[in-house]
Scaffold this motif. Structure first.
Motif, short mmCIF file in Angstrom:
data_model
loop_
_atom_site.label_atom_id
_atom_site.label_comp_id
_atom_site.label_asym_id
_atom_site.label_seq_id
_atom_site.Cartn_x
_atom_site.Cartn_y
_atom_site.Cartn_z
N ILE A 17 12.77 -16.90 -5.18
CA ILE A 17 12.14 -15.75 -5.84
C ILE A 17 12.15 -15.87 -7.35
N GLY A 18 12.67 -16.98 -7.88
CA GLY A 18 12.62 -17.23 -9.31
C GLY A 18 13.78 -16.67 -10.10
N MET A 19 14.92 -16.45 -9.47
CA MET A 19 16.10 -15.93 -10.17
C MET A 19 16.78 -17.08 -10.91
N PRO A 20 17.04 -16.95 -12.22
CA PRO A 20 17.72 -18.02 -12.95
C PRO A 20 19.17 -18.19 -12.47
N SER A 21 19.69 -19.38 -12.65
CA SER A 21 21.07 -19.72 -12.30
C SER A 21 21.41 -19.35 -10.86
N PRO A 22 20.66 -19.84 -9.89
CA PRO A 22 20.93 -19.44 -8.50
C PRO A 22 22.28 -19.93 -8.00
N LEU A 23 22.73 -21.11 -8.44
CA LEU A 23 24.03 -21.62 -7.99
C LEU A 23 25.17 -20.76 -8.50
N MET A 24 25.02 -20.23 -9.72
CA MET A 24 26.06 -19.36 -10.24
C MET A 24 26.16 -18.10 -9.38
N TRP A 25 25.03 -17.49 -9.06
CA TRP A 25 25.05 -16.28 -8.25
C TRP A 25 25.57 -16.56 -6.85
N GLY A 26 25.19 -17.71 -6.30
CA GLY A 26 25.73 -18.07 -4.99
C GLY A 26 27.23 -18.27 -5.03
N GLY A 27 27.73 -18.86 -6.11
CA GLY A 27 29.18 -19.03 -6.24
C GLY A 27 29.89 -17.70 -6.39
N ILE A 28 29.30 -16.77 -7.15
CA ILE A 28 29.91 -15.44 -7.29
C ILE A 28 29.97 -14.73 -5.95
N VAL A 29 28.89 -14.81 -5.18
CA VAL A 29 28.87 -14.18 -3.85
C VAL A 29 29.92 -14.81 -2.95
N ALA A 30 30.01 -16.15 -2.97
CA ALA A 30 30.99 -16.83 -2.11
C ALA A 30 32.42 -16.46 -2.50
N LEU A 31 32.69 -16.37 -3.81
CA LEU A 31 34.04 -16.03 -4.26
C LEU A 31 34.40 -14.59 -3.91
N LEU A 32 33.50 -13.66 -4.18
CA LEU A 32 33.79 -12.25 -3.91
C LEU A 32 33.84 -11.96 -2.41
N ASN A 33 33.22 -12.80 -1.60
CA ASN A 33 33.23 -12.57 -0.16
C ASN A 33 34.61 -12.81 0.45
N PHE A 34 35.52 -13.42 -0.32
CA PHE A 34 36.90 -13.55 0.17
C PHE A 34 37.60 -12.20 0.21
N ILE A 35 37.07 -11.20 -0.52
CA ILE A 35 37.65 -9.86 -0.50
C ILE A 35 36.83 -9.02 0.47
N PRO A 36 37.33 -8.73 1.64
CA PRO A 36 36.54 -7.97 2.62
C PRO A 36 36.15 -6.60 2.07
N TYR A 37 34.97 -6.16 2.51
CA TYR A 37 34.43 -4.83 2.22
C TYR A 37 34.07 -4.64 0.74
N PHE A 38 35.04 -4.74 -0.15
CA PHE A 38 34.79 -4.44 -1.56
C PHE A 38 34.08 -5.58 -2.28
#
Length: 384
Positions: free
Chosen positions: A239-260
């Motif tokens: 969809i043309g979002m800059p820095s997609p790997l950074m956002w994917g890494g943030i999602v992967a890291l935060l997903n270690f915290i359930p729910y929040f």
């Protein structure tokens, strides 16, 4: 002194000792969270290092089975962990720094994108205020505001905290290395120190269950989160979002915290979309994609992969996250689920704990009826 009187004295003494022990245990349990919070600079890296080391034990044992010396195997395990962790941090931190730098310049665009929503909520708030004023019978209390001191210098804060962070990181790495290097000897010594074969087997079972459950959870969740981050990065790239790997890494890291964690990731992606795209609905698309991917991962993929063996009570997860988050903040929330797994595994392997019986054997707080009957018969024979 008669045998019956001596027995009564012994029973009262045992009950007193058990009461003192239980009271001390309750006091220790209540004081422990505050001690952990006050000593976070020591306990946090120590606990994180032990959890990481336990998760790396299968890799260590795999290398030891191929005749790699324990010291070298531990060193290779630590190096492998550092490579993975540093790669992930570089992919996240370096682009995130650029985003933070351009955030002040993008605030007008964010305000412009949010203008329709702000106007809608402003009109709604005005309507609510007018309704409340018409219905109110007394004066409306003035809102109280609290002044919050802002940091005087971010650079000064970073400069003062960096040495402490470096010391903690080095301390944690040393703990991981020495734990892994001495793991095989420590486990053998712990098992051999038991006085009976059954006791040795019980200790071996507890140790193996803790290692298997912790490493399985950490490795499995890390793999799932990595795949989730890559999938979201690919979708954001399309969809043309800059820095997609950074956002994917943030999602992967935060997903270690359930729910929040996923909720925070959606908020950050929404903010990032507002900084990039001009249309508000297109700007909210990254957050919508993250929510959609997370729903599939949380309700289909993770339960299927983990299965029932590592399924935990959601209430216990929330309590663990709240407790460790209160004690150590975000790092504590990241450690909440692995620590819960370790506690559950030990309790499941050891059985339901009987604190009084464990400390003073049976009959401390309660008297076995058969034992009491036998002692009564013995006293009757002695008196007779």
């Amino acid at each position: 002194m008669k045998p019956g009187e001596q027995h009564e004295i012994n029973r009262r003494r045992d009950r007193l000792l058990a009461s003192i022990a239980l009271t001390a245990g309750i006091g220790l349990a209540l004081a422990l969270p505050f001690a952990l919070r006050a000593g976070a600079e020591f306990f946090l890296p120590l606990t994180a290092a032990l959890v990481i080391a336990v998760a790396l034990v299968p890799l260590l044992e795999w290398m030891e089975r191929r005749r790699v010396p324990s010291g070298l195997a531990a060193l290779l395990s630590v190096i492998g962990f550092l490579v993975v962790a540093n790669t992930a941090l570089v992919l996240i931190i370096v682009p995130a720094t650029d985003w933070f730098l351009i955030l002040p310049r993008r605030l007008p665009q964010i305000q412009a994108n949010l203008a329709p929503l702000i106007d809608f909520y402003a009109n709604l708030q005005r309507f609510v205020d007018e309704t409340v004023q018409m219905l109110a019978t007394g004066p409306v209390a003035a809102a109280q505001t609290a002044a919050v001191d802002t940091p005087r210098s971010l650079l000064q804060f970073a400069a003062t905290s960096a040495p402490s962070a470096i010391i903690q990181m080095v301390f944690a790495l040393l703990i991981i290395y020495f734990f892994l290097a001495g793991w095989t000897r420590l486990r053998r010594r712990t098992i051999n120190s038991r006085g009976s074969f059954d006791g040795a087997m019980a200790v071996a079972r507890v140790i193996q269950n803790v290692v298997d459950a912790t490493s399985a959870y950490v490795i499995t969740i890390a793999t799932i989160n990595l795949c989730l981050g890559l999938a979201i990065a690919l979708a954001l790239w399309l969809i043309g979002m800059p820095s997609p790997l950074m956002w994917g890494g943030i999602v992967a890291l935060l997903n270690f915290i359930p729910y929040f964690g996923p909720m925070l990731a959606a908020v950050l992606l929404g903010l990032g979309g507002l900084m990039v795209f001009d249309d508000v609905w297109v700007a909210l698309m990254p957050a919508a994609l993250q929510v959609a991917f997370h729903l599939v991962e949380a309700n289909v993929i993770t339960p299927t992969v983990l299965g029932r063996r590592l399924t935990m009570n959601p209430l216990l997860i929330l309590v663990s996250l709240a407790f460790w988050g209160w004690v150590w903040g975000t790092p504590g929330a990241l450690l909440g689920v692995p620590l819960l797994i370790i506690v559950q595994t030990v309790v499941a392997a050891a059985g339901t704990p009987d604190i009084a019986g464990f400390l003073f054997e049976r009959g401390t707080l309660t008297v076995d009826p058969r034992k009491e009957s036998d002692e009564k018969d013995e006293r009757d024979v002695t008196d007779g």
